[in-house]
Design a protein around this motif. Structure first.
Motif, short mmCIF file in Angstrom:
data_model
loop_
_atom_site.label_atom_id
_atom_site.label_comp_id
_atom_site.label_asym_id
_atom_site.label_seq_id
_atom_site.Cartn_x
_atom_site.Cartn_y
_atom_site.Cartn_z
N MET A 281 46.25 30.25 44.66
CA MET A 281 44.84 30.13 44.97
C MET A 281 44.57 30.33 46.46
SD MET A 281 41.87 29.90 43.76
CE MET A 281 42.35 29.61 42.05
N LEU A 282 45.46 29.83 47.31
CA LEU A 282 45.29 30.02 48.75
C LEU A 282 45.42 31.49 49.13
CD1 LEU A 282 47.30 26.96 50.18
CD2 LEU A 282 44.81 27.25 50.03
N VAL A 283 46.37 32.19 48.50
CA VAL A 283 46.52 33.63 48.74
C VAL A 283 45.26 34.36 48.30
CG1 VAL A 283 47.78 35.70 48.02
CG2 VAL A 283 49.03 33.63 48.60
N PHE A 284 44.69 33.96 47.18
CA PHE A 284 43.46 34.59 46.70
C PHE A 284 42.30 34.35 47.66
CE2 PHE A 284 39.59 33.99 43.98
CZ PHE A 284 39.33 35.33 43.81
N ILE A 285 42.17 33.12 48.16
CA ILE A 285 41.09 32.81 49.11
C ILE A 285 41.25 33.64 50.38
CG2 ILE A 285 40.12 30.99 50.56
CD1 ILE A 285 40.83 29.01 48.36
N GLU A 286 42.49 33.73 50.87
CA GLU A 286 42.74 34.54 52.07
C GLU A 286 42.42 36.00 51.81
OE1 GLU A 286 44.85 37.17 54.76
OE2 GLU A 286 45.34 36.88 52.64
N GLU A 287 42.73 36.47 50.59
CA GLU A 287 42.44 37.85 50.23
C GLU A 287 40.93 38.08 50.14
OE1 GLU A 287 43.62 41.78 49.22
OE2 GLU A 287 44.61 40.08 50.17
N CYS A 288 40.20 37.09 49.65
CA CYS A 288 38.73 37.21 49.60
C CYS A 288 38.14 37.37 50.99
CB CYS A 288 38.14 35.99 48.90
SG CYS A 288 38.47 35.88 47.14
N ILE A 289 38.67 36.62 51.94
CA ILE A 289 38.20 36.72 53.33
C ILE A 289 38.47 38.12 53.88
CG2 ILE A 289 38.50 35.84 55.67
CD1 ILE A 289 39.19 33.13 54.43
N TYR A 290 39.66 38.63 53.59
CA TYR A 290 40.02 39.98 54.05
C TYR A 290 39.10 41.02 53.42
CZ TYR A 290 42.70 44.28 54.61
OH TYR A 290 43.08 45.58 54.89
N ILE A 291 38.87 40.91 52.11
CA ILE A 291 38.02 41.88 51.41
C ILE A 291 36.60 41.82 51.95
CG2 ILE A 291 37.00 42.41 49.16
CD1 ILE A 291 39.65 41.46 47.90
N TYR A 292 36.12 40.62 52.21
CA TYR A 292 34.75 40.46 52.73
C TYR A 292 34.59 41.15 54.08
CZ TYR A 292 30.46 38.23 54.32
OH TYR A 292 29.19 38.00 54.79
N LYS A 293 35.64 41.14 54.90
CA LYS A 293 35.55 41.72 56.24
C LYS A 293 35.85 43.22 56.26
CE LYS A 293 36.81 37.48 58.73
NZ LYS A 293 37.80 36.83 59.65
N LYS A 294 36.73 43.70 55.41
CA LYS A 294 37.26 45.05 55.55
C LYS A 294 36.80 46.04 54.49
CE LYS A 294 39.94 43.81 59.02
NZ LYS A 294 39.77 44.34 60.39
N VAL A 295 36.36 45.56 53.34
CA VAL A 295 36.06 46.45 52.22
C VAL A 295 34.56 46.76 52.19
CG1 VAL A 295 36.11 46.66 49.69
CG2 VAL A 295 38.01 45.58 50.91
N PRO A 296 34.18 48.01 51.84
CA PRO A 296 32.75 48.35 51.73
C PRO A 296 32.01 47.43 50.78
CG PRO A 296 34.10 50.34 51.68
CD PRO A 296 35.05 49.19 51.66
N ALA A 297 30.72 47.24 51.03
CA ALA A 297 29.93 46.24 50.31
C ALA A 297 29.92 46.47 48.81
CB ALA A 297 28.51 46.23 50.86
N HIS A 298 29.85 47.74 48.36
CA HIS A 298 29.72 48.00 46.93
C HIS A 298 31.01 47.74 46.16
CE1 HIS A 298 31.30 51.72 48.67
NE2 HIS A 298 31.78 52.01 47.48
N LYS A 299 32.11 47.52 46.88
CA LYS A 299 33.38 47.26 46.21
C LYS A 299 33.83 45.80 46.32
CE LYS A 299 35.36 51.88 46.95
NZ LYS A 299 36.50 52.61 47.51
N LYS A 300 33.18 45.03 47.16
CA LYS A 300 33.68 43.68 47.47
C LYS A 300 33.80 42.81 46.23
CE LYS A 300 32.06 43.41 52.26
NZ LYS A 300 31.13 42.74 53.20
N SER A 301 32.68 42.63 45.52
CA SER A 301 32.70 41.71 44.39
C SER A 301 33.63 42.19 43.28
CB SER A 301 31.28 41.52 43.85
OG SER A 301 30.78 42.74 43.33
N ILE A 302 33.69 43.50 43.08
CA ILE A 302 34.54 44.04 42.01
C ILE A 302 36.01 43.75 42.30
CG2 ILE A 302 35.22 46.14 40.80
CD1 ILE A 302 32.48 47.31 41.56
N ILE A 303 36.45 44.03 43.52
CA ILE A 303 37.85 43.81 43.87
C ILE A 303 38.18 42.32 43.84
CG2 ILE A 303 39.57 44.10 45.70
CD1 ILE A 303 38.21 46.65 46.50
N ILE A 304 37.25 41.48 44.27
CA ILE A 304 37.49 40.03 44.24
C ILE A 304 37.65 39.56 42.80
CG2 ILE A 304 36.39 37.80 44.63
CD1 ILE A 304 35.25 38.93 47.23
#
Length: 325
Positions: A46-69
């Motif tokens: 779960m901690l790895v997932f939370i850290e990954e969510c932070i990375y995705i929020y900062k680095k991934v384009p907006a239209h892909k964020k929620s899908i990848i999360i």
């Protein structure tokens, strides 16, 4: 008469699963180590997932964020629910239902992810004007090679999305129905009689699952070459692995427990022990998958060309079918 029918059955083999406090009080040294390690794995996932969510929020384009999360969260979410089910055995049915509902949404999200990776619906339709979809693929029609190839149109794209979306919607509906019937005493996973609700609901949900996996397989077979640079093949493999482990593996273990193949070990009855083994295996497996998916999705890629004529190599083009198709 002295025969096998006179053997006494331990009370723990016929009652409900034990309470959480009963488990804690009866843990030996091995049990303490096992539960501690598995709980640690679930927390780390779960901690790895939370850290990954932070990375995705900062680095991934907006239209892909929620899908990848959503897609990334499948393994850690199932692992966390399995950890709760391990500590609270009487809640296992509900934690499994929550995990199944979440993964039903992930099935639909993975289809949208593939479309977004290629550029979205409009780009998919534009790039696919010269191609056709091969629908004779698993899990529904892998043996039906005589099925015609289908042109890529807005209608066929809508049907692909609908095939995956129906599972996410109906799975949630049947889960709520199962919970309502459970509170009424008419839904029992161990009741395999023709009058039981589980014997009707679960096979129907299985059919919905197969129908939902079909458009995912069709889309993947068509885009696997175009999205090879985005590691779509290992991503698809991880998605399939989560499906097999969380659905098929769990079903097999539960069937073995209901048939008596898995022995009773008080305070766990045979079905409860089967559920416990399933939860413990899932925690370990989802922990490994979480680490692998982190490596696959924590990357920066150059966007694909919006038109196939702009592609500089064959690896960014869709799979072409023979003209005779």
């Amino acid at each position: 008469m002295n025969n096998g029918s006179n053997r006494t059955v331990h009370p723990g083999c016929t009652g409900q699963p034990p309470l959480a406090m009963d488990i804690i009080l009866n843990l030996d040294i091995f049990g303490i180590i096992l539960y501690s390690v598995l709980t640690f794995m679930a927390v780390v996932s779960m901690l790895v997932f939370i850290e990954e969510c932070i990375y995705i929020y900062k680095k991934v384009p907006a239209h892909k964020k929620s899908i990848i999360i959503w897609v990334n969260g499948a393994a850690p979410m199932i692992g966390s629910m399995s950890c709760l089910g391990m500590w609270i055995p009487r809640a296992t049915m509900f934690t499994d239902m929550f995990s199944a509902c979440y993964f039903a949404i992930v099935v639909f999200k993975f289809l949208i992810l593939m479309l977004e990776e290629v550029g979205g619906d409009e780009v998919f339709l534009k790039r696919g004007q010269k191609h056709k979809l091969k629908i004779s693929t698993g899990p529904c029609c892998c043996c039906c090679l005589c099925l015609p190839h289908v042109a890529i149109t807005r209608r066929s794209l809508f049907l692909l999305k609908l095939g995956a979306f129906q599972f996410a919607l109906l799975k949630a509906i049947f889960t709520m129905l199962s919970i309502v019937l459970y509170t009424n005493g008419t839904f029992d996973l161990s009741d395999l009689s023709i009058t039981g609700a589980a014997i009707w609901i679960n096979p129907f949900v299985g059919i919905l699952t197969i129908i939902a996996l079909w458009p995912i397989a069709i889309t993947f077979m068509h885009l696997r070459v175009a999205l090879r640079s985005l590691k779509i093949i290992p991503k698809y493999a991880m998605y399939q692995l989560v499906l097999i482990l969380s659905q098929l593996q769990t079903a097999i273990i539960n069937i073995l427990a209901l048939n008596g193949t898995i022995a009773c070990t008080p305070p766990f009855s045979a079905p409860a022990r089967g559920y416990m083994m399933s939860q413990q295996l899932l925690i370990l497996e989802m922990f490994i998958i979480t680490l692998v998916t982190r490596l696959l999705y924590r990357r920066q890629y150059d966007p694909l060309p919006r038109d196939e004529e702009d592609a500089d190599n064959e690896n960014t083009k869709m799979v072409a079918l023979p003209e005779s198709a």
